[in-house]
Design a protein around this motif. Sequence first.
Motif, PDB file in Angstrom:
ATOM      1  N   TRP A 103      50.311  28.070  39.554  1.00  0.00           N
ATOM      2  CA  TRP A 103      51.274  28.956  39.635  1.00  0.00           C
ATOM      3  C   TRP A 103      50.654  30.722  39.229  1.00  0.00           C
ATOM      4  N   LEU A 104      50.036  30.507  37.424  1.00  0.00           N
ATOM      5  CA  LEU A 104      49.771  31.715  37.186  1.00  0.00           C
ATOM      6  C   LEU A 104      48.756  32.210  37.664  1.00  0.00           C
ATOM      7  N   VAL A 105      48.228  31.310  37.886  1.00  0.00           N
ATOM      8  CA  VAL A 105      46.477  32.300  39.191  1.00  0.00           C
ATOM      9  C   VAL A 105      46.887  32.258  39.862  1.00  0.00           C
ATOM     10  N   GLN A 113      47.752  36.832  43.914  1.00  0.00           N
ATOM     11  CA  GLN A 113      48.700  38.236  44.411  1.00  0.00           C
ATOM     12  C   GLN A 113      48.487  38.951  44.271  1.00  0.00           C
ATOM     13  N   LYS A 114      48.542  39.605  43.163  1.00  0.00           N
ATOM     14  CA  LYS A 114      48.537  41.009  42.087  1.00  0.00           C
ATOM     15  C   LYS A 114      47.170  41.544  42.593  1.00  0.00           C
ATOM     16  N   PHE A 115      46.244  40.646  42.606  1.00  0.00           N
ATOM     17  CA  PHE A 115      44.772  41.305  43.313  1.00  0.00           C
ATOM     18  C   PHE A 115      44.943  41.881  44.028  1.00  0.00           C
ATOM     19  N   HIS A 116      45.367  40.775  45.721  1.00  0.00           N
ATOM     20  CA  HIS A 116      45.524  40.752  46.948  1.00  0.00           C
ATOM     21  C   HIS A 116      45.872  41.947  46.995  1.00  0.00           C
ATOM     22  N   VAL A 176      41.268  38.655  37.370  1.00  0.00           N
ATOM     23  CA  VAL A 176      41.790  37.846  38.004  1.00  0.00           C
ATOM     24  C   VAL A 176      42.438  37.030  36.463  1.00  0.00           C
ATOM     25  N   THR A 177      41.373  36.601  35.607  1.00  0.00           N
ATOM     26  CA  THR A 177      41.531  36.339  34.374  1.00  0.00           C
ATOM     27  C   THR A 177      41.848  37.196  33.933  1.00  0.00           C
ATOM     28  N   LYS A 178      41.899  38.108  33.872  1.00  0.00           N
ATOM     29  CA  LYS A 178      42.578  38.948  32.615  1.00  0.00           C
ATOM     30  C   LYS A 178      44.320  39.047  33.192  1.00  0.00           C
ATOM     31  N   SER A 179      44.480  39.281  34.017  1.00  0.00           N
ATOM     32  CA  SER A 179      45.886  39.489  34.572  1.00  0.00           C
ATOM     33  C   SER A 179      46.443  37.303  33.980  1.00  0.00           C
ATOM     34  N   VAL A 180      45.871  36.522  34.893  1.00  0.00           N
ATOM     35  CA  VAL A 180      46.046  35.724  34.142  1.00  0.00           C
ATOM     36  C   VAL A 180      46.494  35.481  32.408  1.00  0.00           C
ATOM     37  N   ARG A 181      45.665  35.552  31.428  1.00  0.00           N
ATOM     38  CA  ARG A 181      45.869  36.165  30.178  1.00  0.00           C
ATOM     39  C   ARG A 181      46.927  37.179  30.105  1.00  0.00           C
ATOM     40  N   SER A 182      47.118  37.898  30.375  1.00  0.00           N
ATOM     41  CA  SER A 182      48.370  38.914  30.481  1.00  0.00           C
ATOM     42  C   SER A 182      49.563  38.490  30.484  1.00  0.00           C
ATOM     43  N   MET A 183      49.600  37.762  31.439  1.00  0.00           N
ATOM     44  CA  MET A 183      50.612  36.523  31.764  1.00  0.00           C
ATOM     45  C   MET A 183      50.583  35.232  30.478  1.00  0.00           C
ATOM     46  N   GLU A 184      49.669  34.736  30.554  1.00  0.00           N
ATOM     47  CA  GLU A 184      50.010  34.182  29.356  1.00  0.00           C
ATOM     48  C   GLU A 184      50.550  34.492  27.916  1.00  0.00           C
ATOM     49  N   ALA A 185      50.526  35.541  27.712  1.00  0.00           N
ATOM     50  CA  ALA A 185      50.550  35.992  26.292  1.00  0.00           C
ATOM     51  C   ALA A 185      52.199  36.538  26.350  1.00  0.00           C
ATOM     52  N   ASP A 186      52.567  37.226  27.500  1.00  0.00           N
ATOM     53  CA  ASP A 186      53.704  37.439  28.111  1.00  0.00           C
ATOM     54  C   ASP A 186      54.600  36.285  28.163  1.00  0.00           C
ATOM     55  N   LEU A 187      54.371  34.935  28.522  1.00  0.00           N
ATOM     56  CA  LEU A 187      54.980  33.843  29.002  1.00  0.00           C
ATOM     57  C   LEU A 187      54.242  32.682  27.365  1.00  0.00           C
ATOM     58  N   ASP A 240      41.570  27.106  31.882  1.00  0.00           N
ATOM     59  CA  ASP A 240      40.658  26.456  31.827  1.00  0.00           C
ATOM     60  C   ASP A 240      39.375  28.067  32.641  1.00  0.00           C
ATOM     61  N   ALA A 241      39.073  29.304  32.211  1.00  0.00           N
ATOM     62  CA  ALA A 241      38.088  29.923  33.252  1.00  0.00           C
ATOM     63  C   ALA A 241      37.553  29.510  34.170  1.00  0.00           C
ATOM     64  N   LYS A 242      37.170  28.202  33.371  1.00  0.00           N
ATOM     65  CA  LYS A 242      36.427  27.163  35.564  1.00  0.00           C
ATOM     66  C   LYS A 242      37.244  27.387  36.704  1.00  0.00           C
ATOM     67  N   GLU A 243      38.685  26.638  36.026  1.00  0.00           N
ATOM     68  CA  GLU A 243      39.696  26.678  37.279  1.00  0.00           C
ATOM     69  C   GLU A 243      40.342  28.234  38.054  1.00  0.00           C
ATOM     70  N   ILE A 244      39.915  29.032  37.167  1.00  0.00           N
ATOM     71  CA  ILE A 244      39.923  30.456  37.282  1.00  0.00           C
ATOM     72  C   ILE A 244      39.141  30.882  38.607  1.00  0.00           C
ATOM     73  N   GLU A 245      37.936  30.551  38.096  1.00  0.00           N
ATOM     74  CA  GLU A 245      36.894  30.885  38.436  1.00  0.00           C
ATOM     75  C   GLU A 245      36.896  30.408  40.591  1.00  0.00           C
ATOM     76  N   SER A 246      37.042  29.188  40.353  1.00  0.00           N
ATOM     77  CA  SER A 246      37.145  28.061  41.133  1.00  0.00           C
ATOM     78  C   SER A 246      38.109  28.248  42.231  1.00  0.00           C
ATOM     79  N   PHE A 247      39.618  28.413  41.510  1.00  0.00           N
ATOM     80  CA  PHE A 247      40.608  29.330  42.499  1.00  0.00           C
ATOM     81  C   PHE A 247      40.156  30.144  43.400  1.00  0.00           C
ATOM     82  N   CYS A 248      39.486  31.269  43.148  1.00  0.00           N
ATOM     83  CA  CYS A 248      38.894  32.128  42.974  1.00  0.00           C
ATOM     84  C   CYS A 248      38.438  32.455  44.596  1.00  0.00           C
TER      85      CYS A 248
END
Length: 301
Positions: A69-71, A76-79, A119-130, A137-145
Amino acid sequence: MEYRQKKEFKSFVEGKARTDNPEGGEENFDEAAAAILKSLNKPSLPSGLRQIFEDPNTKEPQKDSANFWLVANAIQKFHQIHGSLPLPGALPDMKAQSQDYIQLQNIYKAKARKDVEEVTKSVRSMEADLQRQTPVDAKEIESFCKGAAFVKLIKGKPLPIPNPHTKIPQEALNSILDDEDSLLPIFVAFQAYDYWCHQKSNTSPEAAPATSSSEENPTLEALKQSATQLIDQHADKIISKIEPILQEFVRADGAELHNISALTGGMVAQEVIKVLTKQYIPIDNTCVFDGIASKSAVFRV
C-alpha cells in the motif's frame, strides 16, 4: 490524437522509408507504421490499477500497512504529477542496428531508473512520517514500478454455503438467460447440489452426502427443488436451463472421472503456486470447467 492525424503520421513515417535498397524497403519502418494506430493514444490507467488507487488503504496508508500500500500510494502520487506510470525500462524488440538499439535501450533504462528513484523517495518520506521501523525493500519498489500497468488486486472470500437466505446473485442468473453459451448453469447446478448435501448433512449428520447407495443420492426433483430455493427471480426459466446438468448429477451418482479429477487438481495446484510465489495473476473468485465441451470460464459471484 484523432484518427485522421494518426493516418497522416502513418503516411509520413512510410514516406521516410528507403525503397531503393536491395530489400526494397525497411522492416523497422514497416513495424513503426503498423504500430501507430494502436500506440498513439493518450495514456490511461488500467482498470486493475485504478481499483487499487481508489482503495482506502492506498489513499491513507498506516504505520502497520503492508508494503504494497505504501508503494501504491507513491506510484499514485507519481501518476498525479506526471500523468503517466513509471517507465518499465524494457525496450520492445525491433529491427535496428545493434549500436542504435543499445543507445535507445540505455535511454529507456535511464528514464526507468529516474522514475524508480522518484517513487522510492516518496516511499521513504512516508516511512519517516509514519515512523515505520522496517523500510520497504528497494527491489520490491523497483518490481512494482516495472509491473505497475499489470498490477491487480484480488480480495478472496470464504466459499459460501448455499442457502435460501443468501441466494445466487441475480446478475449471474440474468447472464444465463442472455448467453446461450454461458457456463454459469453449471455453477448454479453445483450450488443446488451443495445445498442438497448441506440439507442432507443437517438432517442426518452421520450420512455421507454422496455414496453409491441410491438412498443417499439426490433425485432430479430434489435438486430442482434445491435450485428453486436459491433463485430469486425467473426460477422456472433458470431451472429449464440447468435441468440437463442436474440430470447429469443424478446419472453420475457421485462418481468422479480420473481425467477430469487430474485436470482440476492441476488447476488448483497452479493457483496455489501463484499465491505462494506471488507470481502471475490468480483466478479471481470462481472458475467453472465444462469437461464435455472442454472449456472454462471465470466469474465473480
